[in-house]
Design a protein around this motif. Structure first.
Motif, PDB file in Angstrom:
ATOM      1  N   GLU A  96      40.129  37.662  43.847  1.00  8.03           N
ATOM      2  CA  GLU A  96      41.571  37.898  43.826  1.00  8.03           C
ATOM      3  C   GLU A  96      42.256  36.879  44.730  1.00  8.03           C
ATOM      4  N   THR A  97      43.449  36.457  44.327  1.00 12.36           N
ATOM      5  CA  THR A  97      44.265  35.657  45.229  1.00 12.36           C
ATOM      6  C   THR A  97      44.676  36.543  46.398  1.00 12.36           C
ATOM      7  N   ALA A  98      44.633  35.989  47.593  1.00 10.63           N
ATOM      8  CA  ALA A  98      44.857  36.810  48.790  1.00 10.63           C
ATOM      9  C   ALA A  98      46.240  36.597  49.390  1.00 10.63           C
ATOM     10  N   GLY A  99      47.087  35.820  48.728  1.00 10.38           N
ATOM     11  CA  GLY A  99      48.405  35.537  49.285  1.00 10.38           C
ATOM     12  C   GLY A  99      49.440  36.605  49.001  1.00 10.38           C
ATOM     13  N   ARG A 100      49.090  37.553  48.130  1.00 12.49           N
ATOM     14  CA  ARG A 100      50.053  38.603  47.778  1.00 12.49           C
ATOM     15  C   ARG A 100      50.183  39.637  48.894  1.00 12.49           C
ATOM     16  N   ARG A 101      51.323  40.317  48.913  1.00 10.00           N
ATOM     17  CA  ARG A 101      51.530  41.416  49.847  1.00 10.00           C
ATOM     18  C   ARG A 101      51.015  42.705  49.231  1.00 10.00           C
ATOM     19  N   ALA A 102      50.464  43.549  50.052  1.00  2.00           N
ATOM     20  CA  ALA A 102      50.031  44.871  49.611  1.00  2.00           C
ATOM     21  C   ALA A 102      51.016  45.889  50.180  1.00  2.00           C
ATOM     22  N   ASP A 103      51.900  46.405  49.315  1.00  3.13           N
ATOM     23  CA  ASP A 103      52.881  47.362  49.811  1.00  3.13           C
ATOM     24  C   ASP A 103      52.250  48.751  49.949  1.00  3.13           C
ATOM     25  N   THR A 143      32.527  33.980  50.239  1.00  3.65           N
ATOM     26  CA  THR A 143      33.397  32.961  50.820  1.00  3.65           C
ATOM     27  C   THR A 143      34.455  32.509  49.821  1.00  3.65           C
ATOM     28  N   ALA A 144      34.045  32.332  48.555  1.00  2.00           N
ATOM     29  CA  ALA A 144      34.933  31.884  47.469  1.00  2.00           C
ATOM     30  C   ALA A 144      35.652  30.595  47.870  1.00  2.00           C
ATOM     31  N   ALA A 145      36.978  30.643  48.027  1.00  2.00           N
ATOM     32  CA  ALA A 145      37.758  29.464  48.384  1.00  2.00           C
ATOM     33  C   ALA A 145      38.937  29.891  49.233  1.00  2.00           C
ATOM     34  N   GLU A 146      39.551  28.935  49.916  1.00  5.92           N
ATOM     35  CA  GLU A 146      40.692  29.265  50.765  1.00  5.92           C
ATOM     36  C   GLU A 146      41.796  29.899  49.918  1.00  5.92           C
ATOM     37  N   GLY A 147      42.328  31.010  50.422  1.00  2.00           N
ATOM     38  CA  GLY A 147      43.384  31.697  49.700  1.00  2.00           C
ATOM     39  C   GLY A 147      42.895  32.736  48.722  1.00  2.00           C
ATOM     40  N   TYR A 148      41.582  33.008  48.727  1.00  2.00           N
ATOM     41  CA  TYR A 148      40.998  33.989  47.809  1.00  2.00           C
ATOM     42  C   TYR A 148      40.087  34.939  48.573  1.00  2.00           C
ATOM     43  N   ARG A 149      39.962  36.152  48.027  1.00  2.00           N
ATOM     44  CA  ARG A 149      38.982  37.120  48.495  1.00  2.00           C
ATOM     45  C   ARG A 149      38.054  37.419  47.325  1.00  2.00           C
ATOM     46  N   ALA A 150      36.784  37.654  47.605  1.00  2.00           N
ATOM     47  CA  ALA A 150      35.841  37.928  46.525  1.00  2.00           C
ATOM     48  C   ALA A 150      34.700  38.781  47.046  1.00  2.00           C
ATOM     49  N   ALA A 151      34.077  39.521  46.122  1.00  2.00           N
ATOM     50  CA  ALA A 151      32.916  40.342  46.459  1.00  2.00           C
ATOM     51  C   ALA A 151      32.022  40.439  45.240  1.00  2.00           C
ATOM     52  N   VAL A 152      30.735  40.649  45.494  1.00  2.00           N
ATOM     53  CA  VAL A 152      29.773  40.873  44.426  1.00  2.00           C
ATOM     54  C   VAL A 152      29.037  42.179  44.722  1.00  2.00           C
ATOM     55  N   ALA A 153      28.762  42.944  43.669  1.00  2.00           N
ATOM     56  CA  ALA A 153      28.066  44.227  43.809  1.00  2.00           C
ATOM     57  C   ALA A 153      26.917  44.292  42.822  1.00  2.00           C
ATOM     58  N   VAL A 154      25.809  44.903  43.243  1.00  2.00           N
ATOM     59  CA  VAL A 154      24.625  45.044  42.400  1.00  2.00           C
ATOM     60  C   VAL A 154      24.120  46.472  42.539  1.00  2.00           C
ATOM     61  N   LEU A 155      23.754  47.081  41.412  1.00  2.00           N
ATOM     62  CA  LEU A 155      23.213  48.432  41.446  1.00  2.00           C
ATOM     63  C   LEU A 155      21.705  48.346  41.652  1.00  2.00           C
ATOM     64  N   THR A 156      21.316  48.349  42.911  1.00  2.00           N
ATOM     65  CA  THR A 156      19.919  48.157  43.308  1.00  2.00           C
ATOM     66  C   THR A 156      19.698  48.780  44.674  1.00  2.00           C
ATOM     67  N   THR A 157      18.438  48.968  45.043  1.00  2.00           N
ATOM     68  CA  THR A 157      18.097  49.428  46.390  1.00  2.00           C
ATOM     69  C   THR A 157      17.682  48.264  47.285  1.00  2.00           C
ATOM     70  N   GLU A 158      17.560  47.074  46.702  1.00  2.00           N
ATOM     71  CA  GLU A 158      17.121  45.897  47.462  1.00  2.00           C
ATOM     72  C   GLU A 158      18.290  45.247  48.184  1.00  2.00           C
ATOM     73  N   ASP A 159      18.004  44.626  49.313  1.00  2.00           N
ATOM     74  CA  ASP A 159      19.017  43.827  49.993  1.00  2.00           C
ATOM     75  C   ASP A 159      19.287  42.555  49.188  1.00  2.00           C
ATOM     76  N   LEU A 160      20.476  41.985  49.387  1.00  2.00           N
ATOM     77  CA  LEU A 160      20.892  40.832  48.600  1.00  2.00           C
ATOM     78  C   LEU A 160      20.770  39.534  49.390  1.00  2.00           C
ATOM     79  N   GLN A 161      20.339  38.507  48.687  1.00  2.00           N
ATOM     80  CA  GLN A 161      20.376  37.147  49.218  1.00  2.00           C
ATOM     81  C   GLN A 161      21.277  36.332  48.294  1.00  2.00           C
ATOM     82  N   VAL A 162      22.468  36.016  48.771  1.00  2.00           N
ATOM     83  CA  VAL A 162      23.499  35.412  47.917  1.00  2.00           C
ATOM     84  C   VAL A 162      23.652  33.930  48.236  1.00  2.00           C
ATOM     85  N   SER A 163      23.677  33.122  47.172  1.00  2.00           N
ATOM     86  CA  SER A 163      23.987  31.699  47.322  1.00  2.00           C
ATOM     87  C   SER A 163      25.262  31.404  46.538  1.00  2.00           C
ATOM     88  N   GLU A 164      26.209  30.738  47.178  1.00  2.00           N
ATOM     89  CA  GLU A 164      27.483  30.371  46.543  1.00  2.00           C
ATOM     90  C   GLU A 164      27.610  28.855  46.488  1.00  2.00           C
TER      91      GLU A 164
END
Length: 231
Positions: free
Chosen positions: A113-120, A203-224
């Motif tokens: 998501e772009t992170a520059g918006r206001r959340a009212d 991390t995504a990019a400047e001005g953005y927020r991002a997340a990834v989710a996985v339905l698992t019991t294992e810990d995640l090792q993420v490469s971007e």
């Protein structure tokens, strides 16, 4: 440890060198978009997904073919799958950033998501649980908006992983603090079990927020990585 690969890209131009990698169904979907920007986002998502799939499956990108049949309605707008493999893919875009995440054998969801918006206040009341609202209540307006989109991307990511989307009420799931490692703390919906859900803020990019989710019991090792096509 479960390996998660994430690729990002700015919108690609609608050029023949990219369009030739789309199949007839994908070309039809591409042509159906009226706005040039929407055509570019669709094309870029498919290019990222095909490039990542080729890398993980040991194929030439030209050989990657997707089945995107929706399990609910049968139309070709579901998440892309590679027949005969257990690769799972998820695509997300916002503004001028497109992302794809992939892993093997388990459901995965990506949100940016772009992170520059206001959340009212009305949006915060709609999306955040009482515990999450309390966590942001004493922040400045700018800090509160930034924290809100941390929660929002986490919620969207887990809902995408289940395939149910907004059928899962936003207030039925509570996450760890916006300034803490991403974790599903509690869920009132049967599709999500905190013990079998793993997340990572990206991390995504400047001005953005991002997340990834996985339905698992294992810990995640993420490469971007940002992906740049060859000239």
């Amino acid at each position: 440890m479960m390996e998660i690969a994430v690729r990002w890209s700015r919108p690609l131009p609608n050029e023949e060198r990219f369009l030739r990698l789309l199949d007839d169904v994908e070309l039809g979907r591409h042509a159906a978009y009226r706005q040039e920007a929407d055509k570019q986002r669709f094309l870029t998502g498919r290019m990222l997904a095909k490039t990542l799939a080729a890398e993980r499956l040991g194929l030439d990108v030209e050989a990657v073919r997707f089945d995107a049949t929706c399990e609910d309605c049968g139309k070709p707008h579901g998440r892309p799958r590679v027949p005969g493999s257990d690769l799972t893919l998820t695509i997300s875009h916002s503004g001028d950033l497109i992302g794809v995440a992939a892993t093997d054998g388990v459901p995965i969801g990506l949100d940016v998501e772009t992170a520059g918006r206001r959340a009212d206040e009305s949006l915060i009341d709609y999306a955040l649980t009482p515990a999450e609202q309390k966590a942001v209540s004493e922040l400045t307006a700018e800090e509160r908006s930034a924290a809100f989109f941390v929660y929002w991307t986490r919620k969207e990511a887990v809902m995408k992983a289940t395939g149910k989307g907004l059928k899962i009420p936003l207030q039925s799931i509570t996450f760890s603090g916006h300034d803490e490692p991403a974790r599903l703390v509690s869920s009132a919906h049967p599709a999500l079990d905190p013990a079998r859900t793993r997340l990572a803020d990206l991390t995504a990019a400047e001005g953005y927020r991002a997340a990834v989710a996985v339905l698992t019991t294992e810990d995640l090792q993420v490469s971007e990585h940002f992906w740049t096509p060859e000239p």
